[in-house]
Design an enzyme around this catalytic site. Structure first.
Site, short mmCIF file in Angstrom:
data_model
loop_
_atom_site.label_atom_id
_atom_site.label_comp_id
_atom_site.label_asym_id
_atom_site.label_seq_id
_atom_site.Cartn_x
_atom_site.Cartn_y
_atom_site.Cartn_z
N CYS A 124 -9.80 -2.89 -11.12
CA CYS A 124 -9.22 -1.75 -10.41
C CYS A 124 -7.87 -2.09 -9.78
O CYS A 124 -7.27 -1.25 -9.13
CB CYS A 124 -10.18 -1.21 -9.36
SG CYS A 124 -10.56 -2.38 -8.06
N ARG A 144 1.85 -10.37 -1.34
CA ARG A 144 2.09 -9.28 -2.28
C ARG A 144 3.08 -8.25 -1.75
O ARG A 144 3.58 -7.42 -2.50
CB ARG A 144 0.77 -8.59 -2.67
CG ARG A 144 0.10 -7.86 -1.54
CD ARG A 144 -1.31 -7.42 -1.91
NE ARG A 144 -1.39 -6.01 -2.21
CZ ARG A 144 -2.55 -5.36 -2.33
NH1 ARG A 144 -3.69 -5.99 -2.24
NH2 ARG A 144 -2.56 -4.06 -2.60
N ASN A 190 -4.75 -7.17 -7.53
CA ASN A 190 -3.61 -7.21 -6.60
C ASN A 190 -3.78 -8.34 -5.58
O ASN A 190 -2.87 -9.13 -5.35
CB ASN A 190 -3.47 -5.89 -5.82
CG ASN A 190 -3.35 -4.70 -6.74
OD1 ASN A 190 -2.99 -4.86 -7.90
ND2 ASN A 190 -3.67 -3.53 -6.24
N ASP A 191 -4.96 -8.36 -4.98
CA ASP A 191 -5.21 -9.42 -4.00
C ASP A 191 -5.56 -10.74 -4.68
O ASP A 191 -5.22 -11.80 -4.17
CB ASP A 191 -6.34 -9.01 -3.04
CG ASP A 191 -5.80 -8.13 -1.92
OD1 ASP A 191 -4.73 -8.47 -1.38
OD2 ASP A 191 -6.41 -7.10 -1.63
N ARG A 200 -10.13 4.26 -1.99
CA ARG A 200 -9.67 3.40 -0.88
C ARG A 200 -9.82 4.17 0.43
O ARG A 200 -8.88 4.83 0.88
CB ARG A 200 -8.20 3.03 -1.08
CG ARG A 200 -7.91 2.10 -2.24
CD ARG A 200 -6.42 1.76 -2.24
NE ARG A 200 -6.10 0.63 -3.07
CZ ARG A 200 -5.56 0.72 -4.29
NH1 ARG A 200 -5.29 1.89 -4.81
NH2 ARG A 200 -5.29 -0.38 -4.97
N GLU A 206 -11.70 -10.31 -5.39
CA GLU A 206 -10.25 -10.33 -5.14
C GLU A 206 -9.84 -11.52 -4.30
O GLU A 206 -8.69 -11.63 -3.89
CB GLU A 206 -9.80 -9.02 -4.50
CG GLU A 206 -10.59 -8.60 -3.28
CD GLU A 206 -10.16 -7.26 -2.71
OE1 GLU A 206 -9.10 -6.75 -3.07
OE2 GLU A 206 -10.91 -6.72 -1.89
N ARG A 223 -15.19 2.47 -1.76
CA ARG A 223 -15.01 1.15 -1.18
C ARG A 223 -15.05 1.27 0.34
O ARG A 223 -14.34 2.12 0.90
CB ARG A 223 -13.67 0.57 -1.62
CG ARG A 223 -13.41 -0.78 -0.97
CD ARG A 223 -12.18 -1.43 -1.50
NE ARG A 223 -10.96 -0.84 -0.95
CZ ARG A 223 -9.73 -1.26 -1.26
NH1 ARG A 223 -9.58 -2.22 -2.15
NH2 ARG A 223 -8.67 -0.71 -0.72
N HIS A 247 0.80 -1.23 0.00
CA HIS A 247 0.00 0.00 0.00
C HIS A 247 0.82 1.27 0.00
O HIS A 247 0.42 2.28 -0.56
CB HIS A 247 -1.03 -0.03 1.13
CG HIS A 247 -2.15 -0.92 0.76
ND1 HIS A 247 -2.18 -2.24 1.10
CD2 HIS A 247 -3.21 -0.71 -0.05
CE1 HIS A 247 -3.24 -2.79 0.56
NE2 HIS A 247 -3.88 -1.88 -0.15
#
Ligand code: PEP
Ligand code: MG
Length: 576
Positions: free
Chosen positions: A502, A465, A454-455, A296, A431, A332, A189
């Protein structure tokens, strides 16, 4: 001059002065004190204990914790209020005449050492409680974050072991030239936030802290991942020239700002932005995306020392919705946990937080926090085109429970005659592999999907990750990813459900043709990539994408997936 190589995670070049900082508060100063100083050190101890106890009280009051969690918090308070703590620290101060931090550290190390020796589960848990309390107390005494913020300026290149996200959001406000860390990955992040804030960043530069001195001249190249310490004049000239070229390219790209994003043959692609902080809005508006595809919101929670209230959140969501209206803003709900753990909700220690209580799991466990956020979003929906999206959904049950909370909040607002969008669209982030596998079912209970690659990569390929130790395993080209994304899109299509992407794959020019070829026409990317991607999409003819997708789905190795992508680009003369 010395050149090191890391992973460029946020593009851009900068030349500046090194500021080395400790990203962990645990280097205890080896200070000695005079006898007369003891009283002052005791006063500091008492004030620090009081502060940490009141922080814990604030937590207990603000959240509806389960009984077990409350018990843990109370036991933390008891550790701090234990007369033995004060007595022992005072004794160490008097006997050894060392600084308070060192004395506190000694007290806790001793207690932890004893617990560790006992082969008993109860005492094993006490070890982690004691560690946590020791860290909080010492962190407070040592003014850890304030120190991180000192002596930074616009030409600072910050060098750390690891980049804490909360620090990044703070330093961004005062401005720095670049950031380098020894640990980190592309999708951690802090890297995402660095990109969003446009701060050149290179992570995974092992050993940089050993060879760089405070104030050394440093060049950071966020494109190549190169870092040059004490560069020669010739190198500086070369990089200055590159900075000029970068400026020129940005001006060229700005010409695309008012053009809609379309493929060469005119297929409209909604190109939206991922944002983390409301401060990004001015920059976002300048590049004119088709809305916000992912807000986010957890960064509202972790950049401060308090949870944001319903009203504070409402003002932020409302402002963004109004500024972008009629374009959509997909909010989100908070995705804290995993590498975004923070100290506001005292989560139980988890050995494996990425698999722990994060995303929707945490929201469902803390209904008061969840309701404050939902009500803020709903209230803001009256002022623009807001949609809600749930992170980390792994089962239908979670989605239904989350929707139940939405209904409860809607009823409360109705009762209080507060306006909101009755028809607000609810989406699910896909995800987690289980969500992908049951996407057929989920599609029947929500209004849209957004694929969080990503996840999805992390959980499908069982690879952390954020770990630089396994970056080669974090492989978006894996055939499993291609098949999973195809499955999600096919299931969504059965119910005419819009699907966007996304995760970082949406801004990767290797994958954009595949995503478009699967029929995805909504991408949400970091603001810095919108214009380059718009330019890239305009070179693609959608008619030749089906051939690419079919070919990709036939491949059984990542290497071949990559090869096909390159071959396809060469065949159609598409440059990146
Ligand atoms: C993702 O997982 O792809 C995503 C977009 O969410 P985050 O990176 O915030 O986990
Ligand atoms: Mg995610």
């Amino acid at each position: 001059m010395q050149t090191l190589k890391g992973l460029g995670v946020s593009q851009g070049i900068a030349i500046g002065k090194a500021a080395l900082k400790e990203s962990r508060p645990m280097t205890i100063p080896e200070r000695r004190i005079e006898k007369q100083r003891i009283e002052k050190e005791i006063a500091r101890l008492e004030a620090s204990i009081e502060k940490v106890v009141s922080d814990i009280d604030r937590l207990i009051n603000e959240f509806s914790f389960s009984d077990v969690e409350k018990e843990i918090l109370h036991s933390h308070k008891l550790i701090l209020q234990d007369p033995e703590l004060r007595k022992n620290v005072v004794r160490i101060l008097e006997e050894e005449l060392i600084g308070l931090e060192n004395a506190v550290h000694k007290h806790f190390s001793y207690a932890i050492g004893i617990f560790e020796k006992m082969d008993n589960e109860y005492y094993a848990e006490r070890v982690s409680d004691y560690r946590e309390i020791a860290n909080r107390l010492l962190g407070h005494m040592m003014g850890y974050e304030e120190d991180m913020m000192s002596n930074l300026s616009k030409d600072t290149i910050l060098i750390l072991e690891e980049i804490p996200v909360s620090l990044l959001t703070k330093v961004a406000k005062q401005g720095i030239a670049g950031i380098i860390s020894e640990i980190g990955s592309r999708t951690s992040h802090s890297s995402i936030v660095a990109r969003a804030l446009g701060i050149p960043a290179v992570v995974g530069v092992e050993g940089i802290r050993k060879i760089t001195g405070q104030g050394d001249e440093v060049i950071i190249d966020g494109y190549s991942g190169e870092v040059i310490i004490t560069p020669t004049d010739q190198k500086i000239e070369l990089y200055k020239h590159m900075i000029e070229q970068e400026k020129h390219r940005s001006l060229e790209l700005m010409k695309l700002v008012d053009l809609p994003s379309r493929t060469k043959d005119g297929v409209r692609v909604n190109l939206r932005c991922n944002i983390e902080l409301p401060d990004e809005l001015a920059h976002v508006k300048r590049i004119n995306p088709d809305g916000i595809g992912l807000f986010r919101t957890e960064f509202l929670y972790i950049s401060d020392n308090e949870l944001p209230s319903e009203d504070e959140q409402f003002e932020i969501y409302k402002m963004i919705a109004e500024e972008l209206n009629p374009k959509p803003v997909i909010v989100r709900t908070v995705d804290i946990g995993g590498d975004k753990l923070h100290n506001l909700i005292n989560l139980r220690h988890e050995d494996n937080p990425n698999m722990g209580c994060r995303g929707i799991r945490l929201s469902l466990r803390h209904p008061e926090m969840f309701h404050a956020q939902i009500k803020a979003i709903l209230r803001a929906s009256h002022y623009g085109n807001i949609r809600v999206m749930f992170p980390m959904v792994s089962s239908l049950d979670e989605l239904l429970r989350a929707k139940q909370h939405i209904n409860e909040c809607m009823n409360e607002l109705r009762k209080n005659e507060i306006p909101f969008d009755d028809d607000i669209k609810l989406g699910v982030m896909i995800e987690v592999p289980s969500a992908a596998m049951i996407s057929d079912t989920l599609a029947q209970h929500c209004d849209f999907f957004s694929i969080g690659t990503n996840d999805l990569i992390q959980y499908t390929l069982a690879v952390d990750r954020t770990s630089e130790n396994v970056t080669d395993y974090y492989n978006p080209y894996h055939p499993a990813m291609m098949h999973l994304i195809t499955l999600i899109v096919q299931n969504a299509r059965k119910y005419n459900l819009p699907v966007s992407v996304c995760g970082e794959m949406a801004s990767d020019r290797d994958f954009i043709p595949i995503l478009l070829g699967l029929g995805i026409t909504e991408l949400s990317v970091n603001p810095g990539s919108v214009l380059t991607i718009k330019e890239f999409i305009s070179k693609i003819d959608s008619c030749v994408l089906v051939e690419l997708v079919l070919d990709i789905l036939d491949q059984i190795t990542s290497k071949n997936v990559k090869k096909i992508i390159v071959k396809w680009r060469e065949k159609y003369g598409i440059k990146i």
